[in-house]
Design an enzyme around this catalytic site. Structure first.
Site, PDB file in Angstrom:
ATOM      1  N   GLU A  77     -11.591 -66.094 -40.782  1.00  0.00           N
ATOM      2  CA  GLU A  77     -11.598 -66.296 -39.337  1.00  0.00           C
ATOM      3  C   GLU A  77     -13.028 -66.153 -38.851  1.00  0.00           C
ATOM      4  OE1 GLU A  77      -9.561 -64.808 -35.144  1.00  0.00           O
ATOM      5  OE2 GLU A  77      -8.964 -63.863 -37.020  1.00  0.00           O
TER       6      GLU A  77
ATOM      7  N   CYS B  53      -6.635 -65.018 -34.529  1.00  0.00           N
ATOM      8  CA  CYS B  53      -6.614 -65.122 -33.074  1.00  0.00           C
ATOM      9  C   CYS B  53      -7.467 -66.265 -32.553  1.00  0.00           C
ATOM     10  CB  CYS B  53      -7.057 -63.801 -32.461  1.00  0.00           C
ATOM     11  SG  CYS B  53      -5.965 -62.422 -32.846  1.00  0.00           S
TER      12      CYS B  53
ATOM     13  N   ASN C 191       0.008 -68.254 -35.054  1.00  0.00           N
ATOM     14  CA  ASN C 191      -0.654 -67.177 -35.782  1.00  0.00           C
ATOM     15  C   ASN C 191       0.219 -65.925 -35.819  1.00  0.00           C
ATOM     16  OD1 ASN C 191      -2.685 -65.452 -36.929  1.00  0.00           O
ATOM     17  ND2 ASN C 191      -3.100 -64.709 -34.878  1.00  0.00           N
ATOM     18  N   GLU C 192       0.266 -65.172 -34.739  1.00  0.00           N
ATOM     19  CA  GLU C 192       1.128 -63.977 -34.707  1.00  0.00           C
ATOM     20  C   GLU C 192       1.794 -63.852 -33.342  1.00  0.00           C
ATOM     21  OE1 GLU C 192      -1.409 -60.745 -35.962  1.00  0.00           O
ATOM     22  OE2 GLU C 192      -2.460 -60.668 -34.058  1.00  0.00           O
TER      23      GLU C 192
END
Length: 655
Positions: free
Chosen positions: A44, A239, A370-371
């Site tokens: 990331e 993120c 993603n989450e």
């Protein structure tokens, strides 16, 4: 007499300390295949991991596209009449709208502009650096640009001259060889002559990049990834994929094509943590989706791109796109598969070919979100899943259980996703070391049907001090190793695993711990990195049982274990983690195979101080040591050091 009794007591205590534990390895019975993707990496763009890190560009704000156009630049002049700069905005809807117009009346060369780079520019002595600039002049002129590489004190350690400019935009290039090393140097452009010159895309790269690709990746950082032999690369986040809001999300189509035309955006980590703000953190996308795919191909790793599912970060704005406006997001997923896998007769396949890769990248996995959590994610995921699998049924979709490793949101996600068709469910764990020790048996009791597990982001968060690398201490690495024995032991359902985050610049980090730390010149592998490497380079092909008293060893009396065989190379590989402050004597009994007549190799990583760590000033303070174990039978006796991770490799022949 008293002395004799004392010595006997010491001997008895020592014998008790090293009381032998008998372990049995049933090496001829595979209980699960190990997926080729078992151990991978997650990248990331956080902690200046891309711009200022893996992407080797040394000039910050090279195209004057930051919201503050001269951020990273400094004018140096005697007075206004000798030279001045004007930032011009073309407003032509292109991605690169600005350029600098410089007016000079300065034959002596007293007007210059310098660029500070990313927390300085690192220069290695007697290395080549490739400079380029887009430029034009309004009319024939005698303007020249002297390009200087300077050290921290402002002393020149390399230079070249750019001249003979025309009235059309052209790229001018030259190479510079340094005479000295500089940790935090800078680039300086001295303008000589009189007239007006316009400049754009001022660039400086080390000539020595990964695979010697011009404008490529930082060689030493990629090599650290390559040494892990990763089975996959997950990108671009994290993120980053979500963005603080949907306008700030990662959009893969803006990161491909000509590098100079890619649209810069603010990196969401720019403002995420007030105490670690980075107002100069932007994404140039010189490292974009094409480069990610190329890197995966270079390393023989499966690419695993993660795409936005129509939801921004729920810890920030929590913004979602309306369901009746979700189609463009779905189109991005379908088009990405075409870009990666289709032939050159398709729109996106042709673009991939035009960029230099006519052969498909053979994408197998695709992450949706993603989450995210709660019903709004499940609602959007269902639409993505149906659209993707209806056109590309062979694609393995990775869904997610959210940012938490347990609890209401986690349980809800699993309940809903089990009824759908994700190939894998991504679980994340950022926890104290005790959680990792206590959860080494987490997957021993998971259901064996349904989606497989992707341990997509994990890191043990231990104590820290002011030194950037301090949170990557031995306690955290030891805890992760214990947990990883449980991941490996359950390879029938756990099929992808990656530590997170991957990279961090010591002078520009937002989050820690991180697997690999670097500065402008050097890179340090953390003890966590070495633990990952011990597992990923000793992956094997099949899990076999290792037992004590017919019970799985998952933390009993501070001992954790897993074992695999490598059918391709004829190796039995045993991993043992001793989390105790005392040494443990073990007896390994190997059943079902005949060991080859050669000594075993043991890699040991043992550290007495749980809070010690590697730094850029002490690169190899904590690293594995290789030992030889003399073999005389299928029974091996070995003393496991306190606080140690041990990998024993034995050659065998099947009976």
């Amino acid at each position: 007499m008293k002395k004799t009794i004392f010595c006997l007591l010491v001997l008895i205590l020592n014998l008790n300390s090293f009381s032998q534990r008998k372990l049995t390895v049933v090496a001829n019975k595979s209980i699960a295949s190990v997926a080729p993707t078992m151990w991978g990496v997650f990248f990331e763009d956080i902690n200046f991991g891309a711009d200022g890190g893996l992407y080797a560009e040394l000039v910050k704000n090279r195209s004057f596209e930051f919201p503050t156009p001269l951020m990273g630049w400094k004018e140096n002049r005697v007075n206004y009449q000798k030279g001045r700069i004007l930032i011009v905005n073309k407003s032509d809807n292109s991605s690169n709208t600005r350029f600098a117009r410089i007016t000079i009346n300065n034959p002596e060369g007293n007007y210059s502009m310098s660029n500070e780079g990313f927390r300085g520019i690192g220069f290695h002595k007697e290395k080549q650096y490739d400079f380029s600039i887009m430029a034009r002049t309004e009319k024939p002129t005698n303007i020249k640009i002297k390009v200087q590489l300077l050290n921290y004190a402002g002393k020149e350690i390399g230079n070249t001259m750019i001249e003979n400019f025309s009235d059309d935009w052209k790229k001018y290039s030259s190479s510079i060889t340094t005479t000295d090393t500089a940790q935090k140097g800078k680039l300086n452009l001295i303008f000589e002559g009189s007239g007006v010159i316009e400049i754009d895309i001022v660039s400086l790269f080390p000539h020595d990049t990964w695979k010697n690709r011009p404008g490529g990746l930082r060689n030493d950082l990629v090599q650290k990834i390559a040494d892990l032999k990763p089975g996959f690369i997950r990108f671009p986040g994290g993120c980053i994929v979500e963005g603080k809001d949907l306008t700030n999300r990662y959009q893969w189509k803006t990161t491909i094509g000509n590098v100079d035309d890619r649209k810069l955006i603010m990196n969401r980590w720019n403002v995420e943590f007030p105490q670690r703000s980075a107002p100069d953190y932007y994404q140039s996308f010189g490292l974009g989706f094409y480069e990610y795919f190329l890197l995966a191909a270079d390393l023989g790793a499966e690419p695993l791109p993660i795409l936005n599912c129509g939801m921004a970060c729920q810890f920030n704005s929590g913004e979602v796109v309306a369901m009746d406006e979700l189609q463009p997001y779905i189109d991005d997923a379908i088009d990405l598969i075409e870009f990666a896998n289709s032939d050159v007769t398709t729109k996106w396949g042709k673009l991939r070919s035009d960029m230099g890769h006519p052969q498909p990248f053979n994408l197998k996995f695709l992450g949706v979100g993603n989450e995210q959590w709660e019903p709004q994610y499940i609602e959007r995921y269902k639409v993505f899943e149906k659209a993707i699998l209806s056109k590309y049924p062979a694609i393995k979709i990775v869904s997610g259980a959210g940012p938490f490793a347990e609890g209401e949101y986690f349980n809800y996600a699993w309940k809903e996703l089990k009824q759908l068709k994700p190939a894998l469910i991504d679980e994340h764990y950022y926890k104290p070391p005790t959680w990792f020790f206590n959860n080494a048996s987490r997957y021993d009791t998971y259901e064996r049907t349904g989606p497989k597990i992707f341990a997509g982001e994990y890191a043990a968060h231990s104590k820290e001090n002011t030194e950037a690398e301090s949170r990557n201490n031995w306690e955290s690495a030891l805890a992760e190793a214990a947990f990883m024995t449980g991941l490996e032991r359950n390879a029938d359902i756990v099929q992808m695993c990656s530590y997170a985050p991957l990279f961090a610049h010591v002078d520009a980090w937002q989050w820690r711990p991180d697997l690999i730390w670097f500065d402008n010149l050097n890179v340090v592998a953390t003890p966590n990195y070495y633990v990952q490497k011990l597992f990923s380079t000793n992956k094997g092909t099949d899990v076999v049982k290792i037992l004590e008293n017919n019970m799985v060893l998952a933390g009993k009396d501070s001992l954790y274990s897993s074992a695999v065989i490598d059918k391709k190379n004829g190796d039995l590989i045993i991993k043992l983690v001793n989390s105790s402050s005392k040494a443990q004597q073990i007896e390994l009994n190997i059943e079902g195979v005949k060991l080859a007549k050669k000594n075993a190799v043991m890699q040991e990583l043992a550290v007495n101080d749980l809070y010690s760590y590697n730094t850029l000033s002490e690169l190899d303070k904590l690293k594995p040591v290789e030992k030889t174990i003399e073999l005389r039978s299928n029974k091996i006796e070995q003393l496991l050091a306190p606080f140690s991770v041990n990998v024993i490799k034995l050659a065998y022949a099947l009976k």
